[in-house]
Design a protein around this motif. Structure first.
Motif, short mmCIF file in Angstrom:
data_model
loop_
_atom_site.label_atom_id
_atom_site.label_comp_id
_atom_site.label_asym_id
_atom_site.label_seq_id
_atom_site.Cartn_x
_atom_site.Cartn_y
_atom_site.Cartn_z
N ALA A 45 0.84 -1.21 0.00
CA ALA A 45 0.00 0.00 0.00
C ALA A 45 0.87 1.25 0.00
O ALA A 45 0.64 2.18 -0.77
N LEU A 46 1.89 1.27 0.85
CA LEU A 46 2.78 2.43 0.89
C LEU A 46 3.55 2.57 -0.42
O LEU A 46 3.75 3.69 -0.90
N ASP A 47 3.98 1.45 -1.00
CA ASP A 47 4.66 1.51 -2.30
C ASP A 47 3.73 2.07 -3.37
O ASP A 47 4.14 2.88 -4.20
N PHE A 48 2.48 1.65 -3.37
CA PHE A 48 1.49 2.15 -4.33
C PHE A 48 1.33 3.65 -4.16
O PHE A 48 1.37 4.41 -5.13
N LEU A 49 1.14 4.09 -2.92
CA LEU A 49 0.91 5.51 -2.65
C LEU A 49 2.11 6.38 -2.98
O LEU A 49 1.95 7.54 -3.38
N SER A 50 3.30 5.84 -2.82
CA SER A 50 4.51 6.62 -3.14
C SER A 50 5.06 6.30 -4.52
O SER A 50 6.10 6.81 -4.90
N GLN A 51 4.35 5.47 -5.27
CA GLN A 51 4.70 5.09 -6.64
C GLN A 51 6.13 4.54 -6.72
O GLN A 51 6.93 4.96 -7.54
N CYS A 52 6.40 3.57 -5.87
CA CYS A 52 7.71 2.92 -5.82
C CYS A 52 7.65 1.52 -6.43
O CYS A 52 6.62 0.86 -6.41
N GLY A 53 8.80 1.07 -6.93
CA GLY A 53 8.94 -0.30 -7.42
C GLY A 53 7.93 -0.64 -8.50
O GLY A 53 7.77 0.09 -9.47
N GLU A 54 7.24 -1.77 -8.31
CA GLU A 54 6.28 -2.22 -9.32
C GLU A 54 5.08 -1.28 -9.47
O GLU A 54 4.29 -1.40 -10.40
N TYR A 55 4.96 -0.33 -8.56
CA TYR A 55 3.84 0.61 -8.60
C TYR A 55 4.27 2.00 -9.10
O TYR A 55 3.60 3.00 -8.86
N ALA A 56 5.37 2.06 -9.83
CA ALA A 56 5.90 3.33 -10.32
C ALA A 56 4.89 4.10 -11.16
O ALA A 56 4.88 5.33 -11.15
N ASP A 57 4.02 3.40 -11.87
CA ASP A 57 3.03 4.05 -12.72
C ASP A 57 1.63 4.07 -12.09
O ASP A 57 0.64 4.35 -12.78
N ALA A 58 1.57 3.81 -10.80
CA ALA A 58 0.26 3.77 -10.13
C ALA A 58 -0.36 5.16 -10.10
O ALA A 58 0.33 6.16 -9.90
N PRO A 59 -1.67 5.23 -10.31
CA PRO A 59 -2.35 6.52 -10.22
C PRO A 59 -2.49 6.95 -8.76
O PRO A 59 -2.45 6.12 -7.85
N ARG A 60 -2.67 8.22 -8.56
CA ARG A 60 -2.96 8.71 -7.21
C ARG A 60 -4.42 8.38 -6.93
O ARG A 60 -5.31 8.79 -7.67
N PRO A 61 -4.69 7.63 -5.87
CA PRO A 61 -6.10 7.26 -5.61
C PRO A 61 -6.90 8.46 -5.10
O PRO A 61 -6.35 9.37 -4.48
N ASP A 62 -8.19 8.40 -5.38
CA ASP A 62 -9.11 9.40 -4.84
C ASP A 62 -9.57 8.98 -3.45
O ASP A 62 -10.00 9.82 -2.67
N ALA A 63 -9.50 7.67 -3.18
CA ALA A 63 -9.91 7.14 -1.89
C ALA A 63 -9.12 5.87 -1.59
O ALA A 63 -8.71 5.16 -2.51
N ILE A 64 -8.93 5.62 -0.30
CA ILE A 64 -8.26 4.40 0.16
C ILE A 64 -9.24 3.66 1.07
O ILE A 64 -9.77 4.25 2.01
N LEU A 65 -9.51 2.40 0.73
CA LEU A 65 -10.28 1.52 1.61
C LEU A 65 -9.27 0.61 2.27
O LEU A 65 -8.64 -0.21 1.60
#
Length: 138
Positions: A45-65
């Motif tokens: 989750a933290l990698d996704f939010l900071s766009q690190c590693g495999e989540y480098a191209d992850a969008p900024r979420p509008d909401a987190i569940l």
């Protein structure tokens, strides 16, 4: 629903496949039709939010569940370690426990916009989503 959809991109942080499926179904029933990105632990989750590693191209979420009870790093730790640039993202905590240590911290509680008890009740979940979607953008 009138106005912009504040739930266009959702990060669902949940390790239980059944709860992932149920949450996606409930989101679909709200009529918001968000894109749901799923990770199963706090570290991802933290990698996704900071766009690190495999989540480098992850969008900024509008909401987190966010489930609080996760492997590797629990949801409370995710809340405490979120970068300032994602502190304005809506956070809905999903919890199966009546009391969670996350809400013993004023700093963590300030980040959370809503809390939903698991198992998710469709009417309660819909009411919270609708309420949050009607809030004016900051």
């Amino acid at each position: 629903m009138d106005g912009p959809n504040p739930f266009g991109e959702i990060l669902l942080v949940e390790d239980n496949p059944g709860d992932v499926r149920l949450t996606k179904e409930l989101l679909k029933e709200t009529g918001l039709e968000p894109t749901v990105h799923v990770v199963s632990n706090g570290s991802d989750a933290l990698d996704f939010l900071s766009q690190c590693g495999e989540y480098a191209d992850a969008p900024r979420p509008d909401a987190i569940l966010l489930d609080l009870h996760l492997p590797r790093m629990d949801g409370t730790d995710v809340l405490e370690r979120m970068d300032d640039d994602v502190r304005d993202v809506l956070v809905i905590v999903l919890s199966g426990a009546q009391q969670d240590r996350a809400f013993e911290s004023d700093e963590v509680e300030a980040v959370v916009d809503a809390r939903v008890q698991k198992p998710l009740d469709p009417d309660e979940f819909d009411a919270i989503v609708q309420s949050l979607s009607e809030q004016p953008a900051e």
